[in-house]
Write a protein that holds these residues in place. Structure first.
Motif, PDB file in Angstrom:
ATOM      1  N   ILE A 268      -0.860  82.721 -41.173  1.00 30.29           N
ATOM      2  CA  ILE A 268       0.482  82.661 -41.743  1.00 30.29           C
ATOM      3  C   ILE A 268       0.408  82.233 -43.204  1.00 30.29           C
ATOM      4  CG2 ILE A 268       0.811  80.321 -40.781  1.00 30.29           C
ATOM      5  CD1 ILE A 268       3.826  81.044 -40.572  1.00 30.29           C
ATOM      6  N   SER A 269       0.862  83.118 -44.062  1.00 33.59           N
ATOM      7  CA  SER A 269       0.848  82.837 -45.497  1.00 33.59           C
ATOM      8  C   SER A 269       2.254  82.457 -45.946  1.00 33.59           C
ATOM      9  CB  SER A 269       0.340  84.057 -46.263  1.00 33.59           C
ATOM     10  OG  SER A 269      -1.004  84.316 -45.974  1.00 33.59           O
ATOM     11  N   ILE A 270       2.712  81.330 -45.445  1.00 27.81           N
ATOM     12  CA  ILE A 270       4.042  80.829 -45.773  1.00 27.81           C
ATOM     13  C   ILE A 270       3.908  79.401 -46.262  1.00 27.81           C
ATOM     14  CG2 ILE A 270       6.329  80.245 -44.854  1.00 27.81           C
ATOM     15  CD1 ILE A 270       5.968  82.423 -42.798  1.00 27.81           C
ATOM     16  N   GLY A 271       4.658  79.037 -47.289  1.00 25.47           N
ATOM     17  CA  GLY A 271       4.554  77.675 -47.788  1.00 25.47           C
ATOM     18  C   GLY A 271       5.654  77.343 -48.763  1.00 25.47           C
ATOM     19  N   ASP A 272       5.387  76.376 -49.588  1.00 25.01           N
ATOM     20  CA  ASP A 272       6.358  75.885 -50.545  1.00 25.01           C
ATOM     21  C   ASP A 272       5.611  75.458 -51.791  1.00 25.01           C
ATOM     22  OD1 ASP A 272       8.657  75.025 -51.715  1.00 25.01           O
ATOM     23  OD2 ASP A 272       9.108  73.462 -50.266  1.00 25.01           O
ATOM     24  N   LYS A 273       6.348  75.128 -52.823  1.00 22.37           N
ATOM     25  CA  LYS A 273       5.700  74.596 -54.022  1.00 22.37           C
ATOM     26  C   LYS A 273       5.072  73.241 -53.737  1.00 22.37           C
ATOM     27  CE  LYS A 273       8.461  76.866 -57.602  1.00 22.37           C
ATOM     28  NZ  LYS A 273       9.353  76.644 -58.748  1.00 22.37           N
ATOM     29  N   THR A 274       5.679  72.494 -52.835  1.00 18.29           N
ATOM     30  CA  THR A 274       5.157  71.185 -52.444  1.00 18.29           C
ATOM     31  C   THR A 274       5.245  71.051 -50.932  1.00 18.29           C
ATOM     32  OG1 THR A 274       7.345  70.189 -52.787  1.00 18.29           O
ATOM     33  CG2 THR A 274       5.796  70.084 -54.626  1.00 18.29           C
ATOM     34  N   ALA A 275       4.629  69.993 -50.408  1.00 14.71           N
ATOM     35  CA  ALA A 275       4.602  69.786 -48.963  1.00 14.71           C
ATOM     36  C   ALA A 275       5.898  69.159 -48.465  1.00 14.71           C
ATOM     37  CB  ALA A 275       3.424  68.888 -48.602  1.00 14.71           C
ATOM     38  N   ARG A 276       6.204  69.415 -47.213  1.00 14.49           N
ATOM     39  CA  ARG A 276       7.337  68.806 -46.521  1.00 14.49           C
ATOM     40  C   ARG A 276       6.812  67.844 -45.466  1.00 14.49           C
ATOM     41  NH1 ARG A 276      12.370  69.963 -48.971  1.00 14.49           N
ATOM     42  NH2 ARG A 276      11.956  71.807 -50.232  1.00 14.49           N
ATOM     43  N   THR A 277       7.582  66.810 -45.182  1.00 11.42           N
ATOM     44  CA  THR A 277       7.187  65.907 -44.106  1.00 11.42           C
ATOM     45  C   THR A 277       7.076  66.705 -42.814  1.00 11.42           C
ATOM     46  OG1 THR A 277       9.509  65.326 -43.730  1.00 11.42           O
ATOM     47  CG2 THR A 277       8.222  63.887 -45.177  1.00 11.42           C
ATOM     48  N   PHE A 278       6.180  66.284 -41.950  1.00  8.46           N
ATOM     49  CA  PHE A 278       5.885  67.061 -40.748  1.00  8.46           C
ATOM     50  C   PHE A 278       7.133  67.354 -39.920  1.00  8.46           C
ATOM     51  CE2 PHE A 278       1.639  64.669 -41.025  1.00  8.46           C
ATOM     52  CZ  PHE A 278       1.110  65.620 -41.879  1.00  8.46           C
ATOM     53  N   GLU A 279       8.016  66.379 -39.796  1.00  8.40           N
ATOM     54  CA  GLU A 279       9.188  66.581 -38.949  1.00  8.40           C
ATOM     55  C   GLU A 279      10.189  67.552 -39.559  1.00  8.40           C
ATOM     56  OE1 GLU A 279      10.242  62.867 -41.386  1.00  8.40           O
ATOM     57  OE2 GLU A 279       8.464  63.875 -40.565  1.00  8.40           O
ATOM     58  N   ASN A 280      10.062  67.831 -40.858  1.00  4.57           N
ATOM     59  CA  ASN A 280      10.949  68.779 -41.535  1.00  4.57           C
ATOM     60  C   ASN A 280      10.249  70.092 -41.862  1.00  4.57           C
ATOM     61  OD1 ASN A 280      13.346  67.162 -41.733  1.00  4.57           O
ATOM     62  ND2 ASN A 280      12.284  65.923 -43.258  1.00  4.57           N
ATOM     63  N   ASP A 281       9.069  70.272 -41.343  1.00  5.23           N
ATOM     64  CA  ASP A 281       8.275  71.459 -41.638  1.00  5.23           C
ATOM     65  C   ASP A 281       8.122  72.289 -40.367  1.00  5.23           C
ATOM     66  OD1 ASP A 281       6.434  73.356 -42.295  1.00  5.23           O
ATOM     67  OD2 ASP A 281       4.970  71.974 -43.161  1.00  5.23           O
TER      68      ASP A 281
END
Length: 736
Positions: A268-281
């Motif tokens: 899966i090549s999906i992401g964001d500019k920065t990381a999200r907390t696990f519970e919100n990802d």
């Protein structure tokens, strides 16, 4: 949804980036409903429990409506429990308080992140590479992406038998879509069919597991044979993205179905500019459930480099991949009227036949509404078309790519901020380094009639590869500071693979191709998924963590060239993936679901948040070894306070013998970079009598005067004379 086009736009758009963008404002107006994800954790084991009925009952109770037509968007009922529904804000609040509901979060919009590579990694064609074709044919790779092109030769089923008996998926690709014995599954969550209209999903699927196809190229560029890492394996496509983006509810549906369908791996090549907390990802949540079912999720690191703290896939239960070069690169030369040649970067298939055209610098073609500086950058509306038409436009930024054709330019030469990556453009173009661009401008100013031509792209041999791409997202990990991310790097620069004829090779590009060149961590991610599938071919019963460990501890050391984070483990993790060595790691660091939950407890997660991630009721125990640093991870990382002039940190680890019995491993520590770390390993020798036997050890690291801007590192190597089990040790401060 754009693809990799210019250095300014494609690095942030083609590669499933910009995850979880801001949601629109919510009011209590009953007509103003937003889609929310109602996550209910693991599926109950009760035989009388019917998820869909329960979801409908909850909606009827909350809304007061007997008919919920138009309210229920999606029901998750195969691998975990939950649903997506249209709710007002007050209804959302009521649902969140109901028994059995773990969390409620808004449906967000995602965007796509966007071959000699297998030879470069040592996975040669034919008999030169060890294969286990019978088992490889039973491996199913789930590709969560923008769909797939079923007619591509890369997915032909000639020579394939029926799907493996374990397969529980379906072919629901929509109109004019047919699966076969290679492409065995297709599911659509966009209401537009699984057919790939972008090219991204086709490219990633063929990189991971495409057939061997000879005589392919992008208009003659990169001519040769393309193939995936495991060409005998099967593919299942889960389309979660359409041209407007990718939604959370669709992505979770992809995970829900892929897990239940029986895929062996997920890329899966999906992401964001920065990381999200696990519970919100939702990717972290979906991957957690996949791991618990024995399915490894391989994810792209992101394309927001070279800035620090930009890696977006940071959960330890995912294998996170950075992007680096291969030994083949593409260059596009610019020949000036005075005979001087400048070497730039692009993938240019247009042939100007050596004819030289007049050069016009943007500053000299400024419109009345712009100052010369803005025109020099080729800002929109800043150029006078009558002064540009029929000439080669010269721009001080990549913004010229958006305006060149509209003002009648015949070609474009621009200053690129990413001189290590070549991209496709809809007209002859070449990106120059700052030094070469300044040389070009000097020529324009000094010549009476400055002219140039842009040559067709040629391939060169990259002697310094692998080098991490400048766009590839870097650590440190902003969510779990003591987990090194990315984990490894793999080929992700200028990768030729299958493409969709319905897609555009670049923005506003009218050409149609079956194979194209793309760059990004979207391209490196399926390379590692292919490697993971290759390893699983020989060890079908290995857990996700065992495969991940084998890949990480056998990785090549990466050339520590460049400055700053580009030369540290925050760019490349444990190193560059080495498929052949990964088949024989000797020892592995093994993890299970309980270890990951203990890790989350060590991060002081509450029981409520733990339930959001794991889907189960969890109570953390008081355990001094529960520190995140003691997760049995193949790398060892510690973040310290910038004020810690003298420090001591320790890591507890356990190794499992997957090599021969009666093996003795001796520890060795090799210096990395930065201040010298003093590393003590206790015990320093591990003896294994049996296969699958476990032995524990402790690593104690001491030092002083850490650099506040760069990490210090060393490498622990366990060796029996045949196997070298290599783990990076990284210590850094919180000054990033």
């Amino acid at each position: 949804m754009t693809k990799l086009r210019a250095a300014s736009s494609c690095l942030l758009s083609c590669l499933l980036v910009l995850f979880l963008s801001s949601a629109s404002a919510i009011t209590d107006d009953p007509q103003d409903k937003q889609v929310y994800i109602v996550y209910m954790g693991s599926l109950p084991s009760r035989p009388d429990y019917t998820p869909m009925s329960n979801h409908m009952s909850i909606l009827q109770e909350v809304t007061g409506e007997s008919s919920i037509e138009g309210r229920l968007v999606r029901s998750y009922k195969r691998s975990f429990n939950g649903f997506a529904a249209r709710l007002t804000e007050s209804e959302r609040e009521r649902v969140a308080e109901m028994e059995g509901v773990v969390s409620v979060f808004p449906n967000k919009k995602l965007q796509l992140q966007t071959t000699t590579s297998w030879d470069f990694m040592g996975l040669k064609e034919g008999k030169r590479t060890k294969r286990n074709p019978t088992v490889e044919s039973d491996i199913v790779i789930g590709v969560i992406d923008s769909g797939i092109t079923p007619e591509s030769q890369s997915f032909s089923d000639i020579g394939f038998g029926p799907p493996p008996k374990k397969w529980k998926g379906v072919c629901s690709g929509g109109e004019n879509f047919t699966c076969n014995n290679k492409l065995i599954g297709a599911r659509d969550y966009t209401s537009e069919g699984v057919r790939d209209t972008e090219g991204h999903g086709t490219h990633t699927a063929s990189t991971a597991a495409g057939n061997t196809v000879g005589d392919t190229s992008f208009f003659g560029i990169g001519n040769g044979t393309v193939r995936g890492g495991v060409p005998a394996s099967r593919i299942a496509a889960y389309k979660v993205c359409n041209p407007t983006g990718c939604t959370t509810e669709a992505l979770l549906s992809g995970f829900d179905d892929a897990i239940a369908d029986g895929v062996d791996l997920i890329t899966i090549s999906i992401g964001d500019k920065t990381a999200r907390t696990f519970e919100n990802d939702p990717i972290a949540i979906g991957a957690f459930h996949a791991t618990a079912k024995g399915i490894l999720t391989v994810s792209s690191a992101g394309n927001s480099g070279p800035q620090a703290s930009t890696v977006c896939a940071v959960a330890p239960w995912m294998l996170t991949v950075a992007a680096s070069t291969t030994n083949r690169g593409f260059v596009t030369k610019v020949v000036l009227g005075n005979g001087k040649t400048l070497v730039g970067k692009s993938v240019n298939a247009f042939d100007m036949k050596g004819k030289k055209y007049p050069l016009v610098y943007g500053k000299s073609a400024a419109s009345s509404v712009c100052d010369p500086e803005s025109a020099g950058l080729c800002e929109p509306e800043c150029l006078k078309a009558s002064l540009v038409k029929g000439k080669i436009l010269v721009c001080g930024s990549t913004k010229g790519l958006k305006v060149a054709e509209s003002v009648g330019a015949i070609a474009l030469i621009f200053k690129t901020p990413k001189p290590d990556v070549a991209f496709i453009h809809p007209l002859p173009a070449s990106g120059l380094t700052e030094k070469d661009f300044d040389s070009l401008v000097s020529y324009i100013k000094s010549a009476d009639s400055p002219s140039a031509t842009v040559l067709k792209t040629e391939a060169i041999f990259n002697r310094t590869s692998p080098l991490v791409g400048s766009f590839s997202s870097r650590g440190p990990n902003t969510i779990a500071a003591d987990i090194l991310k990315p984990d490894v790097t793999a080929p992700g620069v200028e990768i030729l693979a299958a493409f969709s004829p319905d897609g555009e090779p670049s923005e506003k590009d009218t050409r149609h191709v079956k194979y194209s060149v793309l760059s990004g961590t979207s391209m490196s991610c399926p390379h590692v998924a292919g490697v993971a599938a290759y390893v699983k071919t020989f060890y079908p019963k290995w857990s996700p963590s065992m495969i991940q460990s084998a890949i990480m501890t056998t990785a090549w050391p990466v050339n520590a060239t460049g400055t700053g984070l580009a030369s540290t483990e925050f760019a490349y993790g444990a190193g560059h993936v080495n498929p052949i060595a990964a088949l024989n790691p000797g020892l592995v660091y093994e993890l299970d679901k309980a270890d990951h939950i203990a890790f989350l407890c060590g991060m002081n997660y509450t029981s409520k948040i733990l339930r959001i991630i794991s889907g189960e009721n969890v109570t953390c125990t008081e355990d001094k070894d529960i520190s995140p640093r003691n997760l049995n991870y193949p790398s060892m990382t510690a973040q310290l306070s910038v004020s810690d002039s003298n420090f001591t940190v320790a890591f507890n680890r356990t190794l499992t013998n997957v090599g021969p019995p009666n093996s003795t491993y001796k520890s060795k520590v090799v210096d990395g970079h930065g201040s010298k770390l003093n590393v003590k390993v206790t015990p320093s020798v591990l003896s294994f009598k049996d296969v699958n036997e476990k032995q524990s050890f402790r690593v104690t690291v001491t030092g002083s005067d850490l650099n506040s801007k760069l990490p210090c590192s060393a490498y622990l190597i366990w060796s029996d004379g045949t196997h070298n089990v290599r783990s990076p040790i990284v210590v850094y401060t919180d000054g990033y």
